[in-house]
Design an enzyme around this catalytic site. Structure first.
Site, PDB file in Angstrom:
ATOM      1  N   GLU A 147      -1.122   1.075  12.814  1.00  0.00           N
ATOM      2  CA  GLU A 147      -1.104   1.692  11.473  1.00  0.00           C
ATOM      3  C   GLU A 147      -1.209   0.537  10.473  1.00  0.00           C
ATOM      4  O   GLU A 147      -2.208   0.395   9.788  1.00  0.00           O
ATOM      5  CB  GLU A 147       0.189   2.503  11.295  1.00  0.00           C
ATOM      6  N   ASP A 186       3.944  12.817   7.017  1.00  0.00           N
ATOM      7  CA  ASP A 186       5.133  13.097   6.197  1.00  0.00           C
ATOM      8  C   ASP A 186       4.674  13.863   4.960  1.00  0.00           C
ATOM      9  O   ASP A 186       4.597  13.302   3.859  1.00  0.00           O
ATOM     10  CB  ASP A 186       5.802  11.776   5.792  1.00  0.00           C
TER      11      ASP A 186
HETATM   12  N1  ADE Z   1       8.234   7.372  10.177  1.00  0.00           N
HETATM   13  C1  ADE Z   1       7.832   8.395   9.409  1.00  0.00           C
HETATM   14  N2  ADE Z   1       6.557   8.224   9.039  1.00  0.00           N
HETATM   15  C2  ADE Z   1       6.135   7.068   9.601  1.00  0.00           C
HETATM   16  C3  ADE Z   1       4.909   6.357   9.618  1.00  0.00           C
HETATM   17  N3  ADE Z   1       3.837   6.797   8.959  1.00  0.00           N
HETATM   18  N4  ADE Z   1       4.854   5.204  10.288  1.00  0.00           N
HETATM   19  C4  ADE Z   1       5.919   4.754  10.944  1.00  0.00           C
HETATM   20  N5  ADE Z   1       7.091   5.375  10.963  1.00  0.00           N
HETATM   21  C5  ADE Z   1       7.200   6.532  10.304  1.00  0.00           C
HETATM   22 ZN    ZN Z   2       4.002   8.872  11.764  1.00  0.00          ZN
END
Ligand code: ADE
Ligand code: ZN
Length: 341
Positions: free
Chosen positions: A205, A284
């Site tokens: 990410e 999220d």
């Molecule tokens: N916890 C909640 N959202 C997250 C994300 N995008 N990356 C890592 N941990 C997370």
């Molecule tokens: Zn995530």
């Protein structure tokens, strides 16, 4: 080039039967519900209004988001709070024609505050069961280890989960990625597999491509959450394609956390072109400006996706899911019927 009208595109997306495979339940905590639960638990929030909370949702990176996300979760105390949080999410995605969900929860965010594992999981589980019965939403539940904490702490969480393992389908790895490589959790992932849990991990990410290799080779995950950075490495792309390893992408999250500068830069289309099993999810949604339909819509608009590509994305998500083969085929036929009608 022909572009679909916005209203037409929205209508198509709304009608697609969808699967959500990358959703943190704590990340679906809308400010309205946060205030309601804070009030009934006599907890005062740092913000004096819902607007003030929303205004604070501006992030330059993953860590800035996580700090606010963990603070919001502090108001969740009782089983009913976890139930209400989960039910609110399920009701919302039901209205968006999401028919299958694979939901993450972060036990350590709560057990570290003295909330029992049983309280957390019971509230989530009861809402998922109700959604199965009343909304016809099938589900899987994934317990995620927080990677900024130690592997020993993850082992404690694994142990706490064992009495409830019939409710849990898999384990994941989330939280602050940089400096917390998958290699830190090799042993606890091996032990989790021995308990019968399926394995996934956030990788690539913000972190480098090396973390994706580690998630595959050391943790032995069956899916990569995000994986945006995989295009940096042709050998990795080949591996993902050959082994049909899905990527659960979260486009609005990537823009909100500045993993990419703008939606037009999203690597999704290149991934599809290379034959990667790429899928779209919301991560999220309460923090990043949208649930499943908004993620599909903003991505489709920015990348000028065709109907065939939208169908492929919807099919990919069922393909990547942990539904049994019969249910999977059934859902995939429903997607095809929808696009061919
Ligand atoms: N916890 C909640 N959202 C997250 C994300 N995008 N990356 C890592 N941990 C997370
Ligand atoms: Zn995530």
């Amino acid at each position: 080039m022909y572009r679909m009208e916005s209203s037409y595109l929205k209508k198509i997306i709304e009608g697609i039967p969808k699967a959500e495979l990358h959703l943190h339940i704590e990340g679906s905590f809308e400010p309205e519900l946060m205030f309601e639960i804070a009030n009934r638990n006599n907890i005062s929030l740092e913000y004096d209004s819902i607007e003030a909370v929303r205004k604070a949702y501006k992030f330059n990176n993953l860590q800035e988001f996580l700090d606010i996300y963990y603070a919001g979760a502090q108001v969740l105390i009782h089983e009913r709070d976890f139930y209400d949080l989960t039910w609110a999410y399920l009701s919302k995605v039901h209205s968006q024609n999401v028919v299958h969900v694979e939901v993450f929860f972060d036990p350590q965010t709560h057990t570290d505050r003295g909330i029992e594992f049983e309280v957390v999981i019971s509230g989530i589980y009861k809402a998922l069961e109700k959604a199965k019965d009343e909304l016809n939403i099938s589900y899987k539940l994934i317990m995620s280890y927080l990677r900024h904490l130690s592997e020993a702490a993850a082992f404690e969480t694994l142990e706490a989960s064992v009495p409830f393992k019939h409710w849990i389908d898999g384990v994941g790895l989330d939280s602050s990625e940089l400096g917390n490589p998958p290699s830190k959790f090799t042993k606890v992932f091996t032990a989790s597999a021995e308990q019968g849990y399926q394995l996934v991990a956030h990788a690539g990410e913000e972190g480098p491509v090396e973390y994706i290799w580690q998630a595959l080779d050391l943790l032995k995950v069956v899916r990569i959450d995000h994986g945006n950075r995989c295009l940096d490495d042709e050998a990795l792309v080949q591996r993902l394609c050959e082994q049909h390893i899905p990527l659960t992408l979260c486009p609005l999250s990537n823009v909100a956390l500045k993993v990419i500068q703008k939606m037009e830069d999203h690597p999704l289309l290149k991934m599809l072109d290379k034959g990667i099993l790429a899928t779209i999810h919301s991560d999220d949604p309460a923090y990043f400006g949208g649930y499943m339909n908004e993620n599909y819509y903003e991505t489709a608009k920015a990348l000028n996706l065709t109907k065939a590509q939208l169908m492929q994305l919807a099919i990919n998500a069922f393909e990547a899911s942990w539904l049994d083969p019969i249910a999977k085929e059934q859902r995939i036929s429903e997607v095809k019927d929808y696009f061919n009608s």
